[in-house]
Design a protein around this motif. Structure first.
Motif, PDB file in Angstrom:
ATOM      1  N   ALA A  23     -47.573 -36.732 -66.137  1.00 26.27           N
ATOM      2  CA  ALA A  23     -47.539 -36.908 -67.714  1.00 26.27           C
ATOM      3  C   ALA A  23     -48.676 -35.952 -68.238  1.00 26.27           C
ATOM      4  N   SER A  24     -49.906 -35.669 -67.707  1.00 26.88           N
ATOM      5  CA  SER A  24     -51.015 -34.845 -68.197  1.00 26.88           C
ATOM      6  C   SER A  24     -50.381 -33.721 -68.761  1.00 26.88           C
ATOM      7  N   ASP A  25     -50.903 -33.446 -69.704  1.00 22.46           N
ATOM      8  CA  ASP A  25     -50.554 -32.197 -70.588  1.00 22.46           C
ATOM      9  C   ASP A  25     -51.698 -31.301 -71.091  1.00 22.46           C
ATOM     10  N   TYR A  26     -52.645 -31.511 -70.620  1.00 22.56           N
ATOM     11  CA  TYR A  26     -53.967 -30.871 -70.882  1.00 22.56           C
ATOM     12  C   TYR A  26     -54.915 -30.959 -69.680  1.00 22.56           C
ATOM     13  N   PHE A  27     -55.413 -29.596 -69.414  1.00 21.85           N
ATOM     14  CA  PHE A  27     -56.082 -29.287 -68.451  1.00 21.85           C
ATOM     15  C   PHE A  27     -57.199 -28.619 -68.492  1.00 21.85           C
ATOM     16  N   ILE A  28     -58.330 -28.720 -67.870  1.00 20.85           N
ATOM     17  CA  ILE A  28     -59.674 -28.362 -68.010  1.00 20.85           C
ATOM     18  C   ILE A  28     -60.237 -27.989 -66.728  1.00 20.85           C
ATOM     19  N   TRP A  29     -61.106 -26.749 -66.842  1.00 27.02           N
ATOM     20  CA  TRP A  29     -61.943 -26.357 -65.623  1.00 27.02           C
ATOM     21  C   TRP A  29     -63.400 -26.438 -66.064  1.00 27.02           C
ATOM     22  N   TYR A  30     -64.015 -27.091 -65.392  1.00 26.03           N
ATOM     23  CA  TYR A  30     -65.747 -27.164 -65.778  1.00 26.03           C
ATOM     24  C   TYR A  30     -66.322 -26.560 -64.507  1.00 26.03           C
ATOM     25  N   LYS A  31     -67.430 -26.084 -64.779  1.00 28.33           N
ATOM     26  CA  LYS A  31     -68.476 -25.517 -63.722  1.00 28.33           C
ATOM     27  C   LYS A  31     -69.823 -26.613 -64.008  1.00 28.33           C
TER      28      LYS A  31
ATOM     29  N   PHE B 279     -64.792 -28.337 -61.116  1.00 32.84           N
ATOM     30  CA  PHE B 279     -64.048 -29.556 -61.062  1.00 32.84           C
ATOM     31  C   PHE B 279     -62.883 -28.885 -62.147  1.00 32.84           C
ATOM     32  N   CYS B 280     -61.832 -29.365 -61.641  1.00 41.53           N
ATOM     33  CA  CYS B 280     -60.818 -29.479 -62.517  1.00 41.53           C
ATOM     34  C   CYS B 280     -60.499 -31.088 -63.246  1.00 41.53           C
ATOM     35  N   ALA B 281     -60.027 -30.976 -64.286  1.00 43.34           N
ATOM     36  CA  ALA B 281     -59.577 -32.054 -65.066  1.00 43.34           C
ATOM     37  C   ALA B 281     -58.475 -32.195 -65.676  1.00 43.34           C
ATOM     38  N   GLU B 282     -57.871 -33.457 -65.914  1.00 38.82           N
ATOM     39  CA  GLU B 282     -56.430 -33.628 -66.520  1.00 38.82           C
ATOM     40  C   GLU B 282     -56.745 -34.625 -67.452  1.00 38.82           C
ATOM     41  N   ARG B 283     -55.674 -34.657 -68.587  1.00 39.23           N
ATOM     42  CA  ARG B 283     -55.748 -35.518 -69.570  1.00 39.23           C
ATOM     43  C   ARG B 283     -54.146 -35.857 -70.043  1.00 39.23           C
ATOM     44  N   PRO B 284     -53.619 -36.946 -69.648  1.00 40.68           N
ATOM     45  CA  PRO B 284     -52.232 -37.409 -70.502  1.00 40.68           C
ATOM     46  C   PRO B 284     -52.425 -37.521 -71.974  1.00 40.68           C
ATOM     47  N   PRO B 285     -51.556 -37.471 -72.679  1.00 45.28           N
ATOM     48  CA  PRO B 285     -51.556 -37.564 -74.157  1.00 45.28           C
ATOM     49  C   PRO B 285     -51.919 -38.852 -74.700  1.00 45.28           C
ATOM     50  N   HIS B 286     -53.246 -38.769 -75.462  1.00 48.14           N
ATOM     51  CA  HIS B 286     -53.852 -39.821 -75.855  1.00 48.14           C
ATOM     52  C   HIS B 286     -54.593 -40.767 -74.885  1.00 48.14           C
ATOM     53  N   GLN B 287     -54.828 -40.300 -73.690  1.00 46.71           N
ATOM     54  CA  GLN B 287     -55.659 -40.874 -72.611  1.00 46.71           C
ATOM     55  C   GLN B 287     -56.739 -40.206 -72.276  1.00 46.71           C
ATOM     56  N   LYS B 288     -57.718 -41.045 -71.322  1.00 49.81           N
ATOM     57  CA  LYS B 288     -58.856 -40.240 -71.131  1.00 49.81           C
ATOM     58  C   LYS B 288     -58.640 -39.246 -69.932  1.00 49.81           C
ATOM     59  N   VAL B 289     -59.748 -38.389 -69.980  1.00 48.36           N
ATOM     60  CA  VAL B 289     -59.769 -37.229 -68.886  1.00 48.36           C
ATOM     61  C   VAL B 289     -60.081 -37.806 -67.532  1.00 48.36           C
ATOM     62  N   THR B 290     -59.530 -37.240 -66.703  1.00 43.64           N
ATOM     63  CA  THR B 290     -59.838 -37.784 -65.129  1.00 43.64           C
ATOM     64  C   THR B 290     -60.183 -36.352 -64.483  1.00 43.64           C
ATOM     65  N   PHE B 291     -61.304 -36.233 -63.683  1.00 44.55           N
ATOM     66  CA  PHE B 291     -61.958 -35.249 -63.029  1.00 44.55           C
ATOM     67  C   PHE B 291     -61.417 -35.344 -61.705  1.00 44.55           C
ATOM     68  N   GLY B 292     -61.180 -34.327 -60.952  1.00 40.84           N
ATOM     69  CA  GLY B 292     -60.978 -33.847 -59.719  1.00 40.84           C
ATOM     70  C   GLY B 292     -62.326 -34.250 -58.701  1.00 40.84           C
ATOM     71  N   THR B 293     -62.155 -34.028 -57.518  1.00 39.30           N
ATOM     72  CA  THR B 293     -63.380 -34.236 -56.672  1.00 39.30           C
ATOM     73  C   THR B 293     -64.265 -32.940 -56.902  1.00 39.30           C
ATOM     74  N   GLY B 294     -63.916 -31.638 -56.948  1.00 37.35           N
ATOM     75  CA  GLY B 294     -64.670 -30.730 -56.961  1.00 37.35           C
ATOM     76  C   GLY B 294     -64.702 -29.486 -55.998  1.00 37.35           C
ATOM     77  N   THR B 295     -64.981 -28.604 -55.900  1.00 39.80           N
ATOM     78  CA  THR B 295     -65.161 -27.302 -54.980  1.00 39.80           C
ATOM     79  C   THR B 295     -66.378 -26.788 -55.171  1.00 39.80           C
ATOM     80  N   LYS B 296     -67.120 -26.587 -54.075  1.00 41.71           N
ATOM     81  CA  LYS B 296     -68.277 -25.929 -54.045  1.00 41.71           C
ATOM     82  C   LYS B 296     -67.984 -24.437 -53.955  1.00 41.71           C
ATOM     83  N   LEU B 297     -68.547 -23.384 -54.797  1.00 42.65           N
ATOM     84  CA  LEU B 297     -68.266 -22.156 -54.779  1.00 42.65           C
ATOM     85  C   LEU B 297     -69.589 -21.490 -54.358  1.00 42.65           C
TER      86      LEU B 297
END
Lengths: 111, 113
Positions: free
Chosen positions: A29-37, A89-107
């Motif tokens: 159901a997630s419709d918004y995705f973000i990458w963070y460093k 980290f990637c993160a996902e967000r379903p409509p009108h809900q909180k952002v959930t982060f993945g576990t991360g990858t070290k580059l």
């Protein structure tokens, strides 16, 4: 300082090469995705985002690809530089809900 | 412009003590979030404020954790009777509205001895 990279999957790339960091997200159901460093000792820094009505978005040296069929997100970094070394980290967000982060990858960028 | 700021940057306390962590969001951002990050993990959602009200506090682990944002700007995360398991980095983020990108502060590193 502390490391946010302990026990994380690690990707090592040569300086100047392209990097691809992958992420499997969990909620169809997630419709918004973000990458963070995140650099050691700092807060997450926004890199790029994408909404579910797109499958590709480009920024400066970065591209995000979204495959909703298999719930997969990737971050491509062109001409990787030492300053790109961090945890991503990637993160996902379903409509009108909180952002959930993945576990991360070290580059790790090898000079 | 100024980003999200958090104080203190580091806090060491003893088990059982009370702590307050402060977040100054980006000016004009109505949405404010608190997260907790343990070593090697991604940030975990704690609470979300829209203006002065806590719109979603489903991530608070128990009733020892409480947060306020009385004037819709600065927020304080309060932890009572701290436990060693509370040791983590506490991150604050803000966004213009809930649907927009969140910008994070540097975090407060809490160590409970």
């Amino acid at each position: 300082g502390e490391s946010v990279g302990l026990h994380l999957p690690t990707l090592s790339v040569q300086e100047g090469d392209n990097s691809i960091i992958n992420c499997a997200y969990s909620n169809s159901a997630s419709d918004y995705f973000i990458w963070y460093k995140q650099e050691s000792g700092k807060g997450p820094q926004f890199i790029i985002d994408i909404r579910s009505n797109m499958d590709k978005r480009q920024g400066q040296r970065v591209t995000v690809l979204l495959n909703k069929t298999v719930k997969h997100l990737s971050l491509q970094i062109a001409a990787t530089q030492p300053g790109d070394s961090a945890v991503y980290f990637c993160a996902e967000r379903p409509p009108h809900q909180k952002v959930t982060f993945g576990t991360g990858t070290k580059l790790q960028v090898i000079p | 412009g100024a980003g999200v700021s958090q104080t203190p940057s580091n806090k060491v306390t003893e088990k059982g003590k009370y702590v307050e962590l402060r977040c100054d969001p980006i000016s004009g951002h109505t949405a404010l979030y608190w997260y907790r990050q343990s070593l090697g993990q991604g940030p975990e959602f704690l609470i979300y404020f829209q203006g002065t009200g806590a719109a979603d506090d489903s991530g608070l682990p128990n009733d020892r954790f409480f947060a306020v944002r009385p004037e819709g700007s600065v927020s304080t995360l309060k932890i009572q009777r701290t436990e060693r398991g509370d040791s983590a980095v506490y991150l604050c983020a803000s966004s213009p509205t809930r649907s927009e990108t969140q910008y994070f502060g540097p975090g407060t590193r809490l160590l409970v001895l």
